[in-house]
Design a protein around this motif. Structure first.
Motif, short mmCIF file in Angstrom:
data_model
loop_
_atom_site.label_atom_id
_atom_site.label_comp_id
_atom_site.label_asym_id
_atom_site.label_seq_id
_atom_site.Cartn_x
_atom_site.Cartn_y
_atom_site.Cartn_z
N THR A 3 -39.98 135.51 59.52
CA THR A 3 -41.50 135.69 60.01
C THR A 3 -41.86 136.34 58.42
O THR A 3 -43.33 136.32 58.39
N ASN A 4 -41.02 136.71 57.64
CA ASN A 4 -41.38 137.30 56.26
C ASN A 4 -40.34 137.24 55.48
O ASN A 4 -39.16 137.16 55.90
N LYS A 24 -47.17 127.50 51.92
CA LYS A 24 -47.24 128.94 52.63
C LYS A 24 -47.98 128.95 53.76
O LYS A 24 -48.17 129.72 54.66
#
Length: 127
Positions: free
Chosen positions: A42-43, A114
């Motif tokens: 998630t990150n 991204k």
């Protein structure tokens, strides 16, 4: 890869296609690959194995079938199995790809668009 929607326990292939060999910028080629990992995060600070991680080879150096590479089409594909449960996430996951090549000790991080997201929705069929 742009937006892909999957279900938590759905077996599926998740491909990441590059317009050309992504190793060329590192002066490497597909024949230099020793290991590949593909994971969902998630990150960027998540651990590689927090949600789902797959490897090209096992600890004995044998192909696992978890990561597939199509050199002709410059595509790396994660083979998600039915037993690979990923938590539901409407905001989605990003795909991260690490490649270990000969003569380097650290994995190279192959960039993925991204804006690409893997959305995991609840499965409408429960049986």
């Amino acid at each position: 890869m742009s937006k892909i929607t999957i279900y938590p326990e759905e077996p599926c292939l998740i491909p990441v296609k590059y317009s050309s060999n992504p190793l060329t910028v590192y002066n490497k080629n597909y024949s230099d690959i020793e290991q590949v990992l593909m994971c969902l995060k998630t990150n960027v600070n998540d651990d590689e194995d927090k949600y789902l991680v797959k490897y090209l080879k096992d600890e004995f150096g044998s192909d696992t079938g978890e990561v597939l590479i199509d050199e002709q089409n410059n595509t790396f594909t994660m083979n998600k199995l039915e037993t690979d449960t990923v938590p539901v996430s409407k905001s989605g996951y990003s795909m991260y790809i690490g490649v270990k090549v000969s003569n380097l000790t650290k994995y190279l991080w192959l960039r993925v668009d991204k804006d690409s997201r893997i959305i995991v929705e609840p499965d409408g069929i429960k049986i």
